[in-house]
Design a protein around this motif. Structure first.
Motif, PDB file in Angstrom:
ATOM      1  N   ARG A   1       0.833  -1.206   0.000  1.00  0.00           N
ATOM      2  CA  ARG A   1       0.000   0.000   0.000  1.00  0.00           C
ATOM      3  C   ARG A   1       0.869   1.258   0.000  1.00  0.00           C
ATOM      4  NH1 ARG A   1      -4.171   0.846   4.673  1.00  0.00           N
ATOM      5  NH2 ARG A   1      -3.101  -1.023   5.315  1.00  0.00           N
TER       6      ARG A   1
ATOM      7  N   TYR B   1       3.950   1.499  -1.105  1.00  0.00           N
ATOM      8  CA  TYR B   1       4.601   1.562  -2.413  1.00  0.00           C
ATOM      9  C   TYR B   1       3.648   2.150  -3.470  1.00  0.00           C
ATOM     10  CZ  TYR B   1       6.746  -0.051  -6.753  1.00  0.00           C
ATOM     11  OH  TYR B   1       7.269  -0.110  -8.019  1.00  0.00           O
ATOM     12  N   ARG B   2       2.399   1.687  -3.484  1.00  0.00           N
ATOM     13  CA  ARG B   2       1.421   2.215  -4.455  1.00  0.00           C
ATOM     14  C   ARG B   2       1.184   3.700  -4.235  1.00  0.00           C
ATOM     15  NH1 ARG B   2      -1.345  -2.529  -3.121  1.00  0.00           N
ATOM     16  NH2 ARG B   2      -2.816  -1.316  -1.892  1.00  0.00           N
ATOM     17  N   TYR B   3       1.114   4.111  -2.975  1.00  0.00           N
ATOM     18  CA  TYR B   3       0.923   5.534  -2.691  1.00  0.00           C
ATOM     19  C   TYR B   3       2.107   6.337  -3.229  1.00  0.00           C
ATOM     20  CZ  TYR B   3       1.124   9.957  -0.297  1.00  0.00           C
ATOM     21  OH  TYR B   3       1.254  11.303  -0.031  1.00  0.00           O
TER      22      TYR B   3
ATOM     23  N   CYS C   1       4.143   5.600  -5.641  1.00  0.00           N
ATOM     24  CA  CYS C   1       4.080   5.612  -7.112  1.00  0.00           C
ATOM     25  C   CYS C   1       2.999   6.562  -7.605  1.00  0.00           C
ATOM     26  CB  CYS C   1       3.865   4.210  -7.659  1.00  0.00           C
ATOM     27  SG  CYS C   1       5.329   3.153  -7.488  1.00  0.00           S
ATOM     28  N   SER C   2       1.921   6.717  -6.831  1.00  0.00           N
ATOM     29  CA  SER C   2       0.860   7.644  -7.241  1.00  0.00           C
ATOM     30  C   SER C   2       1.339   9.090  -7.195  1.00  0.00           C
ATOM     31  CB  SER C   2      -0.381   7.469  -6.364  1.00  0.00           C
ATOM     32  OG  SER C   2      -0.203   8.054  -5.093  1.00  0.00           O
TER      33      SER C   2
ATOM     34  N   LEU D   1      -5.216  10.894  -3.024  1.00  0.00           N
ATOM     35  CA  LEU D   1      -4.360   9.789  -3.462  1.00  0.00           C
ATOM     36  C   LEU D   1      -4.106   8.794  -2.340  1.00  0.00           C
ATOM     37  CD1 LEU D   1      -1.809  11.744  -5.688  1.00  0.00           C
ATOM     38  CD2 LEU D   1      -3.624  10.208  -6.461  1.00  0.00           C
ATOM     39  N   MET D   2      -3.920   9.295  -1.120  1.00  0.00           N
ATOM     40  CA  MET D   2      -3.691   8.388   0.007  1.00  0.00           C
ATOM     41  C   MET D   2      -4.936   7.568   0.296  1.00  0.00           C
ATOM     42  SD  MET D   2      -1.398  10.785   2.507  1.00  0.00           S
ATOM     43  CE  MET D   2      -0.974   9.488   3.673  1.00  0.00           C
TER      44      MET D   2
ATOM     45  N   GLN E   1      -5.415   4.773  -2.031  1.00  0.00           N
ATOM     46  CA  GLN E   1      -4.536   3.645  -1.756  1.00  0.00           C
ATOM     47  C   GLN E   1      -4.963   2.883  -0.503  1.00  0.00           C
ATOM     48  OE1 GLN E   1      -2.433   2.532  -3.885  1.00  0.00           O
ATOM     49  NE2 GLN E   1      -2.842   4.272  -5.218  1.00  0.00           N
TER      50      GLN E   1
END
Length: 169
Positions: free
Chosen positions: A21, A23-25, A27-28, A131-132, A135
């Motif tokens: 989670r 990591y995805r944040y 990258c966003s 964005l957070m 995610q």
């Protein structure tokens, strides 16, 4: 030794659960996957140091998000200063999906451009909150990360979502 070993196990369990989670944040935020990996690693190294030094951390999730967020912001600023380029997201080249026909590819590209423009129209706190939350972060953790209340984080996410829906349909 046993306490240290137990601490290491706890950190590893937390890392395995929370890393995807986080990591995805990262990258966003439109940073490279390599830099996102580095930031995740640095964040958990700092967490390990803090816990070994017996520092009081109220919520691990909030602490980890805040440290990773701050590291990402600092890295983005540093890259912009060094490269003297426009902020992330401007001028990026999009690759067309080879499975789509030209009309579908064009429509998808237009949709993505509208979404990027809509996200850029949000103020920084709205964008980060949205964005957070996208995610899967809790409002409490978003608030801790950005230095606002969880109620304010919730209000910013709702406002951002309404604005994005109005722009993007």
């Amino acid at each position: 030794m046993e306490a240290g070993s137990n601490l290491e196990e706890q950190i590893l369990v937390f890392y395995r659960e929370y890393r995807p989670r986080l990591y995805r944040y990262l990258c966003s935020l439109e940073i490279s996957s390599d830099l996102a990996d580095e930031i995740v690693q640095e964040t958990f190294l700092r967490l390990t140091d803090q816990l070994q030094a017996k520092q009081n951390i109220q919520t691990l999730e909030g602490w980890v998000i805040r440290v990773a967020h701050n590291l990402a912001i600092n890295a983005s600023r540093k890259m912009r200063r060094e490269m003297h380029v426009a902020p992330a997201g401007r001028g990026a080249v999009e690759q067309a999906d080879p499975a789509q026909n030209p009309e579908q590819a064009y429509l998808e590209k237009e949709r993505l451009l509208r979404m990027k423009a809509a996200l850029e129209s949000l103020n920084e706190k709205q964008r980060h909150c949205f964005l957070m939350r996208a995610q899967g972060f809790h409002y409490k953790d978003i608030g801790l990360t950005l230095g606002i209340t969880s109620q304010r984080a919730c209000a910013l996410v709702k406002k951002a979502a309404l604005r994005l829906a109005a722009i993007c349909g």
